[in-house]
Design a protein around this motif. Structure first.
Motif, PDB file in Angstrom:
ATOM      1  N   GLU A  36      19.464  14.966  21.013  1.00 59.84           N
ATOM      2  CA  GLU A  36      18.937  16.080  20.203  1.00 59.84           C
ATOM      3  C   GLU A  36      19.934  17.226  20.164  1.00 59.84           C
ATOM      4  O   GLU A  36      20.189  17.824  19.102  1.00 59.84           O
ATOM      5  CB  GLU A  36      17.599  16.545  20.778  1.00 59.84           C
ATOM      6  CG  GLU A  36      16.944  17.665  19.988  1.00 59.84           C
ATOM      7  CD  GLU A  36      15.618  18.117  20.592  1.00 59.84           C
ATOM      8  OE1 GLU A  36      15.095  19.148  20.162  1.00 59.84           O
ATOM      9  OE2 GLU A  36      15.120  17.411  21.505  1.00 59.84           O
ATOM     10  N   ALA A  37      20.544  17.507  21.305  1.00 57.76           N
ATOM     11  CA  ALA A  37      21.542  18.575  21.354  1.00 57.76           C
ATOM     12  C   ALA A  37      22.766  18.196  20.524  1.00 57.76           C
ATOM     13  O   ALA A  37      23.329  19.035  19.808  1.00 57.76           O
ATOM     14  CB  ALA A  37      21.945  18.848  22.805  1.00 57.76           C
ATOM     15  N   ALA A  78      24.208  22.552  26.040  1.00 56.76           N
ATOM     16  CA  ALA A  78      23.002  22.746  25.244  1.00 56.76           C
ATOM     17  C   ALA A  78      21.835  21.908  25.750  1.00 56.76           C
ATOM     18  O   ALA A  78      20.671  22.319  25.655  1.00 56.76           O
ATOM     19  CB  ALA A  78      23.289  22.393  23.784  1.00 56.76           C
ATOM     20  N   ALA A  79      22.153  20.725  26.333  1.00 56.58           N
ATOM     21  CA  ALA A  79      21.093  19.843  26.824  1.00 56.58           C
ATOM     22  C   ALA A  79      20.701  20.149  28.256  1.00 56.58           C
ATOM     23  O   ALA A  79      19.715  19.605  28.762  1.00 56.58           O
ATOM     24  CB  ALA A  79      21.563  18.387  26.719  1.00 56.58           C
ATOM     25  N   ARG A 128      17.166  14.225  25.162  1.00 57.64           N
ATOM     26  CA  ARG A 128      17.595  15.627  25.172  1.00 57.64           C
ATOM     27  C   ARG A 128      19.067  15.753  24.770  1.00 57.64           C
ATOM     28  O   ARG A 128      19.443  16.652  24.000  1.00 57.64           O
ATOM     29  CB  ARG A 128      17.373  16.209  26.575  1.00 57.64           C
ATOM     30  CG  ARG A 128      17.365  17.730  26.615  1.00 57.64           C
ATOM     31  CD  ARG A 128      16.692  18.297  27.840  1.00 57.64           C
ATOM     32  NE  ARG A 128      17.478  18.085  29.056  1.00 57.64           N
ATOM     33  CZ  ARG A 128      17.080  17.315  30.060  1.00 57.64           C
ATOM     34  NH1 ARG A 128      15.935  16.657  29.981  1.00 57.64           N
ATOM     35  NH2 ARG A 128      17.838  17.177  31.142  1.00 57.64           N
ATOM     36  N   VAL A 129      19.909  14.847  25.271  1.00 58.74           N
ATOM     37  CA  VAL A 129      21.331  14.879  24.935  1.00 58.74           C
ATOM     38  C   VAL A 129      21.543  14.578  23.456  1.00 58.74           C
ATOM     39  O   VAL A 129      22.318  15.257  22.759  1.00 58.74           O
ATOM     40  CB  VAL A 129      22.115  13.886  25.814  1.00 58.74           C
ATOM     41  CG1 VAL A 129      23.545  13.719  25.297  1.00 58.74           C
ATOM     42  CG2 VAL A 129      22.135  14.354  27.259  1.00 58.74           C
ATOM     43  N   ALA A 157      22.051  18.645  16.839  1.00 56.98           N
ATOM     44  CA  ALA A 157      22.010  20.063  16.463  1.00 56.98           C
ATOM     45  C   ALA A 157      23.415  20.652  16.344  1.00 56.98           C
ATOM     46  O   ALA A 157      23.676  21.522  15.507  1.00 56.98           O
ATOM     47  CB  ALA A 157      21.195  20.846  17.490  1.00 56.98           C
ATOM     48  N   LEU A 158      24.342  20.154  17.167  1.00 54.72           N
ATOM     49  CA  LEU A 158      25.709  20.669  17.155  1.00 54.72           C
ATOM     50  C   LEU A 158      26.627  19.905  16.197  1.00 54.72           C
ATOM     51  O   LEU A 158      27.786  20.266  16.027  1.00 54.72           O
ATOM     52  CB  LEU A 158      26.300  20.599  18.571  1.00 54.72           C
ATOM     53  CG  LEU A 158      25.676  21.541  19.616  1.00 54.72           C
ATOM     54  CD1 LEU A 158      26.189  21.199  21.003  1.00 54.72           C
ATOM     55  CD2 LEU A 158      25.991  22.988  19.273  1.00 54.72           C
ATOM     56  N   ASP A 188      30.066  20.994  25.185  1.00 59.31           N
ATOM     57  CA  ASP A 188      29.107  21.803  24.424  1.00 59.31           C
ATOM     58  C   ASP A 188      27.739  21.125  24.400  1.00 59.31           C
ATOM     59  O   ASP A 188      26.699  21.784  24.550  1.00 59.31           O
ATOM     60  CB  ASP A 188      29.598  22.004  22.987  1.00 59.31           C
ATOM     61  CG  ASP A 188      30.911  22.765  22.917  1.00 59.31           C
ATOM     62  OD1 ASP A 188      31.129  23.651  23.776  1.00 59.31           O
ATOM     63  OD2 ASP A 188      31.718  22.467  22.010  1.00 59.31           O
ATOM     64  N   VAL A 189      27.747  19.815  24.193  1.00 63.69           N
ATOM     65  CA  VAL A 189      26.483  19.066  24.153  1.00 63.69           C
ATOM     66  C   VAL A 189      25.791  19.133  25.508  1.00 63.69           C
ATOM     67  O   VAL A 189      24.567  19.353  25.589  1.00 63.69           O
ATOM     68  CB  VAL A 189      26.742  17.597  23.749  1.00 63.69           C
ATOM     69  CG1 VAL A 189      25.469  16.771  23.864  1.00 63.69           C
ATOM     70  CG2 VAL A 189      27.298  17.524  22.334  1.00 63.69           C
TER      71      VAL A 189
END
Length: 348
Positions: free
Chosen positions: A42-43, A14-15, A39-40, A46-47, A10-11
């Motif tokens: 941050e994703a 999203a990234a 970026r990873v 968020a998750l 999922d990460v």
């Protein structure tokens, strides 16, 4: 709203990266660019993804990442006794090579205050159920055979520090008898003949090994057992020693016990070493002991722990490590001196 735990896939989705790239951001095993890492992460934030599931990781490795440590007596002594702390430091350092953590476990059996054996409290059942890659026994008593048998039945490699767990179990031993003999001989050469021993608990192998070293020089020296290595125990038993008589020297089986004996001597109006010489064992720093510097045997506690950890690493790699015997070093301090003139034997 779904309660499903976010996964690394999922990460990665999203990234906008591959699952393998997202995975190495968390493992750190392969370098990635700062932009990709940011970026990873941050994703993941968020998750609500906090990192790989340790249970899943252990299943993939076929290991739990846990090395159990069985301490005879109260588990709290691992944190309060300076020798135990140093040994654990060395052990932790060695097993970090395989990303393992240490878990303190109570034994299956324990000794009561009356010296009898009894089943340990219910939490000891964790020894039979907790996932372990290996186990280290610190000190052994005869009843430890049940612990060793259980661990072996589970296929858990075992190493023992300062004890004997039977054939096939690597031992990290100390020259307890020879080292204590060295101290006793030092006392003898100072002219002392009336000597008492303030001993560690009687159910420990180390207690008897050190006592045998004393008895090689002073066969009739009385031994006063304690409940453990602490200044308070040294004070308590030291009071008993000086209430029964006035030995000119006391050999304490640990530095903490020796510090307590010195306090008991001062309470009894005795000077150290003018009236009574006191020697310890371990070579650890004892807070509040100044102006005294103990005459003692310095043992390599960190090295013992490190060797036990190295043995664990070797066993998990399919090797059979050899037992190791460590040597203590004599250190002269200002707590031992010649026999007092009043106690010296007169001319014949």
């Amino acid at each position: 709203m779904s309660s499903r735990r976010a996964t690394i896939a999922d990460v990665a989705r999203a990234a906008g990266v591959s699952p393998s790239t997202a995975s190495v951001v968390f493992s750190g095993k392969t370098p990635v660019s700062d932009e990709t890492r940011a970026r990873v992460l941050e994703a993941a934030a968020a998750l609500g993804y906090s990192g790989p599931d340790p249970l899943a990781a252990s299943l993939r490795r076929g290991r739990s990442g846990i090395v159990g440590v069985l301490q005879r007596g109260r588990l709290g002594t691992v944190f309060t006794d300076p020798v135990q702390r140093a040994t654990m430091d060395g052990l932790a350092d060695a097993v970090s090579a395989i990303d393992a953590s240490l878990l303190l476990l109570p034994p299956l059996t324990r000794r009561t205050a009356a010296g009898e054996t009894a089943p340990a409290p219910a939490p000891a059942a964790t020894l039979a159920t907790v996932p372990l890659d290996a186990a280290v026994l610190i000190g052994t008593i005869p009843e430890a055979a049940g612990d060793v048998a259980l661990l072996r039945a589970r296929g858990v490699p075992v190493v023992v520090i300062e004890g004997d767990a039977g054939d096939g179990v690597p031992r990290m031993a100390l020259d307890n008898q020879d080292a204590e003999h060295c101290l006793a001989d030092h006392i003898r050469r100072l002219g002392h003949t009336d000597v008492a021993v303030v001993a560690l608990p009687t159910d420990l192998n180390v207690t008897h090994e050190r006592l045998e070293g004393v008895r090689r020089v002073f066969p009739d020296a009385p031994a006063y057992p304690t409940l453990g290595s602490s200044i308070d125990e040294g004070l308590r038993v030291g009071r008993d020693v000086f209430s029964r008589g006035r030995p000119t020297a006391v050999l304490a089986q640990s530095d903490l016990l020796a510090a307590g004996v010195i306090r008991a001597a001062e309470e009894a109006g005795l000077s150290v070493p003018g009236d009574v010489s006191v020697a310890g064992f371990d070579g650890v720093r004892v807070d509040g002991l100044a102006p005294y510097e103990l005459t003692t045997m310095v043992q390599p506690a960190v090295d013992k722990g490190r060797a036990a950890g190295a043995a664990i690493v070797a066993m998990l790699a399919g090797e059979q490590p050899a037992s190791v015997r460590f040597t203590s070093v004599f250190r002269s301090g200002n707590t031992t001196g010649p026999i007092p003139p009043s106690a010296a034997p007169g001319p014949r």
